[in-house]
Design a protein around this motif. Structure first.
Motif, PDB file in Angstrom:
ATOM      1  N   ALA A  81       8.723   1.815  -6.366  1.00 22.36           N
ATOM      2  CA  ALA A  81       9.541   2.654  -5.485  1.00 22.36           C
ATOM      3  C   ALA A  81       8.804   2.825  -4.164  1.00 22.36           C
ATOM      4  O   ALA A  81       7.574   2.893  -4.131  1.00 22.36           O
ATOM      5  CB  ALA A  81       9.806   4.006  -6.133  1.00 22.36           C
ATOM      6  N   ARG A  82       9.574   2.877  -3.116  1.00 24.63           N
ATOM      7  CA  ARG A  82       8.986   2.967  -1.778  1.00 24.63           C
ATOM      8  C   ARG A  82       9.912   3.815  -0.906  1.00 24.63           C
ATOM      9  O   ARG A  82      11.119   3.707  -0.982  1.00 24.63           O
ATOM     10  CB  ARG A  82       8.865   1.560  -1.206  1.00 24.63           C
ATOM     11  N   THR A  83       9.310   4.653  -0.079  1.00 23.69           N
ATOM     12  CA  THR A  83      10.095   5.346   0.926  1.00 23.69           C
ATOM     13  C   THR A  83       9.874   4.642   2.258  1.00 23.69           C
ATOM     14  O   THR A  83       8.837   4.005   2.468  1.00 23.69           O
ATOM     15  CB  THR A  83       9.679   6.821   1.058  1.00 23.69           C
ATOM     16  N   MET A  84      10.845   4.731   3.121  1.00 27.11           N
ATOM     17  CA  MET A  84      10.761   4.057   4.405  1.00 27.11           C
ATOM     18  C   MET A  84      10.433   5.069   5.492  1.00 27.11           C
ATOM     19  O   MET A  84      10.920   6.203   5.483  1.00 27.11           O
ATOM     20  CB  MET A  84      12.088   3.357   4.729  1.00 27.11           C
ATOM     21  N   LYS A  85       9.613   4.626   6.415  1.00 28.88           N
ATOM     22  CA  LYS A  85       9.260   5.438   7.567  1.00 28.88           C
ATOM     23  C   LYS A  85      10.343   5.231   8.620  1.00 28.88           C
ATOM     24  O   LYS A  85      10.797   4.109   8.823  1.00 28.88           O
ATOM     25  CB  LYS A  85       7.896   4.980   8.056  1.00 28.88           C
ATOM     26  N   ARG A  86      10.744   6.290   9.272  1.00 28.28           N
ATOM     27  CA  ARG A  86      11.749   6.135  10.327  1.00 28.28           C
ATOM     28  C   ARG A  86      11.201   5.228  11.414  1.00 28.28           C
ATOM     29  O   ARG A  86      10.036   5.267  11.745  1.00 28.28           O
ATOM     30  CB  ARG A  86      12.095   7.503  10.911  1.00 28.28           C
TER      31      ARG A  86
ATOM     32  N   ASP B 247       0.834  -1.191   0.000  1.00 30.40           N
ATOM     33  CA  ASP B 247       0.000   0.000   0.000  1.00 30.40           C
ATOM     34  C   ASP B 247       0.876   1.251   0.000  1.00 30.40           C
ATOM     35  O   ASP B 247       1.844   1.341   0.752  1.00 30.40           O
ATOM     36  CB  ASP B 247      -0.890  -0.019   1.253  1.00 30.40           C
ATOM     37  N   ASN B 248       0.577   2.190  -0.869  1.00 31.07           N
ATOM     38  CA  ASN B 248       1.262   3.480  -0.982  1.00 31.07           C
ATOM     39  C   ASN B 248       2.552   3.431  -1.796  1.00 31.07           C
ATOM     40  O   ASN B 248       3.213   4.447  -1.944  1.00 31.07           O
ATOM     41  CB  ASN B 248       1.512   4.103   0.397  1.00 31.07           C
ATOM     42  N   ASP B 249       2.943   2.265  -2.316  1.00 25.84           N
ATOM     43  CA  ASP B 249       4.114   2.193  -3.191  1.00 25.84           C
ATOM     44  C   ASP B 249       3.861   2.972  -4.471  1.00 25.84           C
ATOM     45  O   ASP B 249       2.714   3.151  -4.895  1.00 25.84           O
ATOM     46  CB  ASP B 249       4.424   0.740  -3.583  1.00 25.84           C
ATOM     47  N   LEU B 250       4.927   3.412  -5.111  1.00 26.85           N
ATOM     48  CA  LEU B 250       4.839   4.037  -6.427  1.00 26.85           C
ATOM     49  C   LEU B 250       5.080   2.962  -7.472  1.00 26.85           C
ATOM     50  O   LEU B 250       6.054   2.213  -7.388  1.00 26.85           O
ATOM     51  CB  LEU B 250       5.874   5.149  -6.568  1.00 26.85           C
ATOM     52  N   LEU B 251       4.188   2.884  -8.452  1.00 24.89           N
ATOM     53  CA  LEU B 251       4.283   1.891  -9.524  1.00 24.89           C
ATOM     54  C   LEU B 251       4.694   2.604 -10.799  1.00 24.89           C
ATOM     55  O   LEU B 251       4.034   3.555 -11.220  1.00 24.89           O
ATOM     56  CB  LEU B 251       2.929   1.210  -9.735  1.00 24.89           C
TER      57      LEU B 251
END
Length: 153
Positions: free
Chosen positions: A142-147, A74-78
């Motif tokens: 692409a995915r960003t990571m939450k701290r 969920d919330n990944d960039l495709l």
């Protein structure tokens, strides 16, 4: 939510400025870390790695969890490249009958196509012959990571 849908964000910049990021000289170990050399290789530009055909590439945001088994959260960039002909077994973005785009695994049968989730508890979507459908290949995620760990979302 049982289905993984996608929302169009837009196209990447057709002529983005070159953004070289430093690249470590060794691969990151996912198990027990080993001592690594501290020097870096030449930089790289993520646009050149992720976007193969800028004029045909669109970015969508995933919504849902049905593709988690394929590594799409969920919330990944495709990254969707509309110039690539999808093949059976590819992860695709599909739209039909006015539905919101769905991210699924394409299975081509003799007289129909099927869109499978990466979750065995969710039945496939079977599109019979004559169904107007558009299917585009997903070429990157692409995915960003939450701290503090975990996927951002």
């Amino acid at each position: 939510m049982h289905e993984t849908t996608a929302i169009l964000i837009g196209q990447p910049d057709l002529e983005p400025p070159l953004e070289l990021l430093p690249v470590g000289s060794v691969r990151a170990q996912l198990g027990f870390p080993s001592p690594a050399e501290d020097f870096e290789e030449d930089g790289l530009d993520l646009n050149r790695i992720l976007v193969r055909n800028p004029l045909a590439t669109y970015i969508y945001r995933a919504s849902g969890w049905s593709m988690a088994g394929a590594g799409i959260l969920d919330n990944d960039l495709l990254l969707c490249d509309r110039s690539i002909t999808p093949r059976s077994g590819d992860v695709v973005l599909a739209t039909w009958d006015g539905n919101q785009p769905a991210c699924k695994i394409l299975r081509l049968a003799e007289n129909h196509l099927e869109l499978h989730s990466a979750n065995p508890d969710i039945p496939p979507i079977v599109l019979e012959p004559g169904t107007e459908v558009e299917v585009f290949a997903i070429v990157g995620v692409a995915r960003t990571m939450k701290r503090g760990g975990g996927a951002r979302g």
